[in-house]
Write a protein that holds these residues in place. Structure first.
Motif, PDB file in Angstrom:
ATOM      1  N   PHE A 250      36.702  -2.223   9.481  1.00  0.00           N
ATOM      2  CA  PHE A 250      38.142  -2.251   9.210  1.00  0.00           C
ATOM      3  C   PHE A 250      38.938  -2.375  10.507  1.00  0.00           C
ATOM      4  CE2 PHE A 250      42.092   0.284   9.013  1.00  0.00           C
ATOM      5  CZ  PHE A 250      42.829  -0.526   8.154  1.00  0.00           C
ATOM      6  N   LEU A 251      38.458  -1.679  11.545  1.00  0.00           N
ATOM      7  CA  LEU A 251      39.153  -1.700  12.833  1.00  0.00           C
ATOM      8  C   LEU A 251      38.661  -2.861  13.693  1.00  0.00           C
ATOM      9  CD1 LEU A 251      39.091   2.132  13.644  1.00  0.00           C
ATOM     10  CD2 LEU A 251      40.996   0.793  12.728  1.00  0.00           C
ATOM     11  N   SER A 252      38.588  -4.020  13.109  1.00  0.00           N
ATOM     12  CA  SER A 252      38.120  -5.198  13.846  1.00  0.00           C
ATOM     13  C   SER A 252      38.934  -6.414  13.428  1.00  0.00           C
ATOM     14  CB  SER A 252      36.632  -5.434  13.574  1.00  0.00           C
ATOM     15  OG  SER A 252      36.177  -6.591  14.239  1.00  0.00           O
ATOM     16  N   ARG A 253      39.628  -6.996  14.402  1.00  0.00           N
ATOM     17  CA  ARG A 253      40.370  -8.237  14.198  1.00  0.00           C
ATOM     18  C   ARG A 253      40.275  -9.040  15.487  1.00  0.00           C
ATOM     19  NH1 ARG A 253      44.965  -6.386  14.453  1.00  0.00           N
ATOM     20  NH2 ARG A 253      45.723  -7.387  16.363  1.00  0.00           N
ATOM     21  N   ILE A 254      39.362  -9.986  15.508  1.00  0.00           N
ATOM     22  CA  ILE A 254      39.173 -10.821  16.688  1.00  0.00           C
ATOM     23  C   ILE A 254      39.060 -12.273  16.268  1.00  0.00           C
ATOM     24  CG2 ILE A 254      38.041  -8.997  18.025  1.00  0.00           C
ATOM     25  CD1 ILE A 254      35.361 -10.329  17.370  1.00  0.00           C
ATOM     26  N   GLN A 255      39.294 -13.165  17.200  1.00  0.00           N
ATOM     27  CA  GLN A 255      39.126 -14.576  16.917  1.00  0.00           C
ATOM     28  C   GLN A 255      37.644 -14.868  16.711  1.00  0.00           C
ATOM     29  OE1 GLN A 255      41.199 -17.047  19.883  1.00  0.00           O
ATOM     30  NE2 GLN A 255      42.383 -15.237  20.455  1.00  0.00           N
ATOM     31  N   PRO A 256      37.300 -15.709  15.735  1.00  0.00           N
ATOM     32  CA  PRO A 256      35.884 -16.000  15.452  1.00  0.00           C
ATOM     33  C   PRO A 256      35.128 -16.446  16.697  1.00  0.00           C
ATOM     34  CG  PRO A 256      37.296 -16.960  13.773  1.00  0.00           C
ATOM     35  CD  PRO A 256      38.202 -16.452  14.849  1.00  0.00           C
ATOM     36  N   GLY A 257      33.982 -15.846  16.902  1.00  0.00           N
ATOM     37  CA  GLY A 257      33.126 -16.236  18.013  1.00  0.00           C
ATOM     38  C   GLY A 257      33.535 -15.706  19.369  1.00  0.00           C
ATOM     39  N   THR A 258      34.517 -14.808  19.412  1.00  0.00           N
ATOM     40  CA  THR A 258      34.992 -14.288  20.699  1.00  0.00           C
ATOM     41  C   THR A 258      34.558 -12.836  20.899  1.00  0.00           C
ATOM     42  OG1 THR A 258      37.125 -13.458  19.879  1.00  0.00           O
ATOM     43  CG2 THR A 258      37.007 -15.778  20.529  1.00  0.00           C
ATOM     44  N   LYS A 259      34.568 -12.415  22.164  1.00  0.00           N
ATOM     45  CA  LYS A 259      34.200 -11.045  22.519  1.00  0.00           C
ATOM     46  C   LYS A 259      35.203 -10.509  23.545  1.00  0.00           C
ATOM     47  CE  LYS A 259      29.263 -11.991  21.844  1.00  0.00           C
ATOM     48  NZ  LYS A 259      27.921 -12.020  22.491  1.00  0.00           N
ATOM     49  N   PRO A 260      36.369 -10.100  23.090  1.00  0.00           N
ATOM     50  CA  PRO A 260      37.395  -9.644  24.033  1.00  0.00           C
ATOM     51  C   PRO A 260      37.041  -8.354  24.764  1.00  0.00           C
ATOM     52  CG  PRO A 260      38.096  -9.276  21.764  1.00  0.00           C
ATOM     53  CD  PRO A 260      36.846 -10.084  21.691  1.00  0.00           C
ATOM     54  N   TRP A 261      35.944  -7.721  24.398  1.00  0.00           N
ATOM     55  CA  TRP A 261      35.509  -6.523  25.116  1.00  0.00           C
ATOM     56  C   TRP A 261      34.713  -6.885  26.369  1.00  0.00           C
ATOM     57  CZ3 TRP A 261      34.383  -7.575  20.002  1.00  0.00           C
ATOM     58  CH2 TRP A 261      33.148  -8.169  19.749  1.00  0.00           C
ATOM     59  N   GLU A 262      34.380  -8.145  26.562  1.00  0.00           N
ATOM     60  CA  GLU A 262      33.649  -8.567  27.750  1.00  0.00           C
ATOM     61  C   GLU A 262      34.656  -8.889  28.862  1.00  0.00           C
ATOM     62  OE1 GLU A 262      30.986 -11.736  26.668  1.00  0.00           O
ATOM     63  OE2 GLU A 262      29.569 -10.342  25.724  1.00  0.00           O
ATOM     64  N   LEU A 263      34.934  -7.898  29.694  1.00  0.00           N
ATOM     65  CA  LEU A 263      36.003  -7.996  30.682  1.00  0.00           C
ATOM     66  C   LEU A 263      35.763  -9.080  31.728  1.00  0.00           C
ATOM     67  CD1 LEU A 263      36.973  -4.289  31.378  1.00  0.00           C
ATOM     68  CD2 LEU A 263      38.317  -6.022  30.210  1.00  0.00           C
ATOM     69  N   GLN A 264      34.503  -9.435  31.950  1.00  0.00           N
ATOM     70  CA  GLN A 264      34.246 -10.476  32.941  1.00  0.00           C
ATOM     71  C   GLN A 264      34.889 -11.801  32.551  1.00  0.00           C
ATOM     72  OE1 GLN A 264      31.984  -9.054  31.007  1.00  0.00           O
ATOM     73  NE2 GLN A 264      30.415 -10.492  30.268  1.00  0.00           N
ATOM     74  N   ILE A 316      47.143   1.727  10.810  1.00  0.00           N
ATOM     75  CA  ILE A 316      45.739   2.095  11.051  1.00  0.00           C
ATOM     76  C   ILE A 316      45.349   3.377  10.330  1.00  0.00           C
ATOM     77  CG2 ILE A 316      44.136   2.860  12.836  1.00  0.00           C
ATOM     78  CD1 ILE A 316      45.408   0.760  14.681  1.00  0.00           C
ATOM     79  N   ILE A 317      46.151   4.431  10.458  1.00  0.00           N
ATOM     80  CA  ILE A 317      45.801   5.713   9.822  1.00  0.00           C
ATOM     81  C   ILE A 317      45.705   5.574   8.297  1.00  0.00           C
ATOM     82  CG2 ILE A 317      46.503   8.109   9.457  1.00  0.00           C
ATOM     83  CD1 ILE A 317      45.471   7.494  12.281  1.00  0.00           C
ATOM     84  N   PRO A 318      46.714   5.006   7.618  1.00  0.00           N
ATOM     85  CA  PRO A 318      46.597   4.827   6.164  1.00  0.00           C
ATOM     86  C   PRO A 318      45.402   3.955   5.774  1.00  0.00           C
ATOM     87  CG  PRO A 318      48.865   4.488   6.864  1.00  0.00           C
ATOM     88  CD  PRO A 318      48.049   4.564   8.102  1.00  0.00           C
ATOM     89  N   GLY A 319      45.111   2.948   6.595  1.00  0.00           N
ATOM     90  CA  GLY A 319      43.979   2.065   6.298  1.00  0.00           C
ATOM     91  C   GLY A 319      42.652   2.785   6.372  1.00  0.00           C
ATOM     92  N   VAL A 320      42.478   3.622   7.383  1.00  0.00           N
ATOM     93  CA  VAL A 320      41.234   4.392   7.517  1.00  0.00           C
ATOM     94  C   VAL A 320      41.120   5.414   6.388  1.00  0.00           C
ATOM     95  CG1 VAL A 320      39.984   6.041   8.966  1.00  0.00           C
ATOM     96  CG2 VAL A 320      41.056   4.022  10.003  1.00  0.00           C
ATOM     97  N   GLN A 321      42.241   6.033   6.022  1.00  0.00           N
ATOM     98  CA  GLN A 321      42.222   6.978   4.896  1.00  0.00           C
ATOM     99  C   GLN A 321      41.739   6.302   3.616  1.00  0.00           C
ATOM    100  OE1 GLN A 321      46.316   8.298   4.966  1.00  0.00           O
ATOM    101  NE2 GLN A 321      45.807  10.189   6.055  1.00  0.00           N
ATOM    102  N   LYS A 322      42.208   5.087   3.391  1.00  0.00           N
ATOM    103  CA  LYS A 322      41.812   4.351   2.183  1.00  0.00           C
ATOM    104  C   LYS A 322      40.311   4.020   2.207  1.00  0.00           C
ATOM    105  CE  LYS A 322      43.334   0.572  -0.830  1.00  0.00           C
ATOM    106  NZ  LYS A 322      41.973   0.161  -1.230  1.00  0.00           N
ATOM    107  N   ILE A 323      39.809   3.641   3.379  1.00  0.00           N
ATOM    108  CA  ILE A 323      38.375   3.350   3.522  1.00  0.00           C
ATOM    109  C   ILE A 323      37.554   4.580   3.123  1.00  0.00           C
ATOM    110  CG2 ILE A 323      36.516   2.896   5.175  1.00  0.00           C
ATOM    111  CD1 ILE A 323      38.075   0.411   4.611  1.00  0.00           C
ATOM    112  N   ILE A 324      37.978   5.734   3.594  1.00  0.00           N
ATOM    113  CA  ILE A 324      37.250   6.977   3.320  1.00  0.00           C
ATOM    114  C   ILE A 324      37.319   7.326   1.832  1.00  0.00           C
ATOM    115  CG2 ILE A 324      37.197   9.469   3.768  1.00  0.00           C
ATOM    116  CD1 ILE A 324      38.313   8.764   6.598  1.00  0.00           C
ATOM    117  N   GLU A 325      38.505   7.200   1.262  1.00  0.00           N
ATOM    118  CA  GLU A 325      38.669   7.513  -0.163  1.00  0.00           C
ATOM    119  C   GLU A 325      37.885   6.545  -1.040  1.00  0.00           C
ATOM    120  OE1 GLU A 325      42.867   7.469  -0.675  1.00  0.00           O
ATOM    121  OE2 GLU A 325      43.196   9.348   0.412  1.00  0.00           O
TER     122      GLU A 325
END
Length: 439
Positions: A250-264, A316-325
């Motif tokens: 749920f907490l993931s929204r990235i462009q297809p095929g990309t890895k924005p966590w790769e700081l290099q 984000i908070i309401p969305g995570v609550q819904k996932i849990i419920e």
């Protein structure tokens, strides 16, 4: 020389007649201002070159003698003495080991602050420099030694150009940035009752190429939050694994095929920050792992997330609550909340546009690179100053790829090309002069 000057004045007169600058008096004032302006910035460049070796030396002294947040005692003394030797008024009693130098120009005008952070990191990464840290387990692995050298250099250059200054410059040397504490504490302890800047500027050395400055209006970094989930009666290992996977998806929204966590990739011309199609915009992701633990028969799930769009944070908070419920844990759910979240650096649009234009006009279009993204993971408590004072935060390139020098902060083999000091002092001395001399 006289003939050349008269010819030039006649030529300029014809060019400017359509703009209403027809009188001889107006033209002479215009031409004199342009010549004086050029002379001032030539002086800035010359003075920067003259003191460069001295700044490299003091940077290396900082690098060899790093001090952790809250322990910057020797660093404070060195900065204090440097500023006193320049003739600045110096204050060290605001908070912790902070230092504030006050430089008053020969003419009245507005007030501008420049901020440099002071503290080092608790790590023992491999350091490729010959002037390694003498203190085991502590390093300047984030570049604050460079920041202090730049700040001192600007103070020296401007002190030598006092006659050109219309106003006052405050040099804020701030402790405890790595703990995200120093800026807020300085403000809480009354900094703005002692100084009252109209604008504030600062920088951070990054992995961009040396000689390059990068800036953008609004957010420079992603919003960083730590989200926590509390459930009663505990969860099995299998239940925990399944639930954290759903929350991560749920907490993931990235462009297809990309890895924005790769700081290099921030320096990659095809996908990095300088490309309008950068992968470092419009994303949401977690740091890839949850901290999970049980206490008093309750389960706790925690993770960091990085979001570029502030308008999405409230969802984000309401969305995570819904996932849990929806996963069948409604009766077990006790709370979902942000348990940690610092303000992020947000550049004033008007000041950023002005600063970029000034630097490009003075030193060339390529001096300042466009920034189209937001960097994840990092942040800076400079944001607390920006909540009180309109300000701009720059990235200063520190890498030299041909030499194998990579200024990737908080990483092993972190290294900075010291030419970045020259770039910073020259450009930002000129910027402060120009900003002071504008109404």
């Amino acid at each position: 020389m006289k003939r050349l000057t008269l010819t030039l004045l006649c030529f300029v007169s014809s060019l400017l007649s359509a703009q209403g600058l027809n009188s001889k008096k107006e033209l002479i004032v215009y031409s004199s201002t342009s010549i004086n302006k050029k002379s001032v910035h030539q002086s800035v460049q010359q003075e920067t070159d003259r003191i460069f070796d001295k700044l490299v030396t003091i940077r290396r002294e900082f690098h060899e003698n790093p001090e952790l947040a809250g322990h910057e005692k020797q660093t404070q003394e060195k900065i204090k003495q440097y500023l006193l030797d320049l003739g600045l008024e110096v204050k060290t009693d605001i908070y912790g080991y902070s230092v504030v130098g006050i430089l008053k120009g020969d003419q009245k005008g507005k007030k501008i602050a420049w901020r440099s952070d002071m503290d080092a990191l608790p790590n023992d990464y491999p350091d490729p420099e010959t002037f390694k840290s003498k203190i085991k387990g502590i390093q300047h692995g984030c570049g604050h030694d460079i920041h202090m050298a730049v700040g001192l250099g600007i103070a020296e250059v401007l002190s030598k150009n006092k006659k050109s200054l219309k106003g006052t410059v405050y040099f804020i040397f701030q402790p405890e940035e790595e703990t995200f504490k120093g800026a807020k504490e300085m403000l809480d302890k009354g900094l703005l009752s002692i100084i009252n800047p109209d604008e504030i500027y600062g920088l951070h050395v990054t992995a961009m190429p040396v000689g390059q400055i990068m800036v953008k209006p609004n957010e420079m970094f992603a919003y960083q939050k730590r989200i926590g989930v509390q459930l009663k009666n505990g969860l099995s290992e299998e239940e925990t694994k399944g639930l954290t996977k759903k929350i991560s998806e749920f907490l993931s929204r990235i462009q297809p095929g990309t890895k924005p966590w790769e700081l290099q990739s921030i320096v990659d011309p095809k996908i990095g920050l300088t490309n309008p199609d950068t992968i470092f915009k419009d994303y949401l992701f977690t740091d890839g792992k949850f901290t999970t633990y049980s206490k008093n028969n309750e389960s706790f799930l925690e993770t960091y997330l990085y979001e570029t769009n502030s308008s999405n944070l409230d969802k984000i908070i309401p969305g995570v609550q819904k996932i849990i419920e929806d996963s069948g844990y409604k009766d077990k759910l006790l709370s979902v909340s942000f348990i940690q979240g610092n303000p992020t650096v947000i550049n004033d649009e008007k000041l950023t546009t002005s600063a970029k234009k000034i630097l490009q006009n003075l030193y060339g279009k390529n001096t300042v690179a466009a920034d189209y993204g937001q960097v994840p993971f990092f942040n800076d408590d400079f944001s607390y100053f920006q909540q009180k004072i309109p300000g701009v935060y720059f990235f200063l390139g520190g890498s030299n790829f041909k030499k194998g020098v990579i200024a990737m902060n908080h990483s092993s083999d972190f290294q900075v090309d010291e030419e970045s000091i020259r770039t910073g002092v020259k450009n930002f001395s000129s910027l402060l002069i120009e900003r002071l001399n504008r109404n």
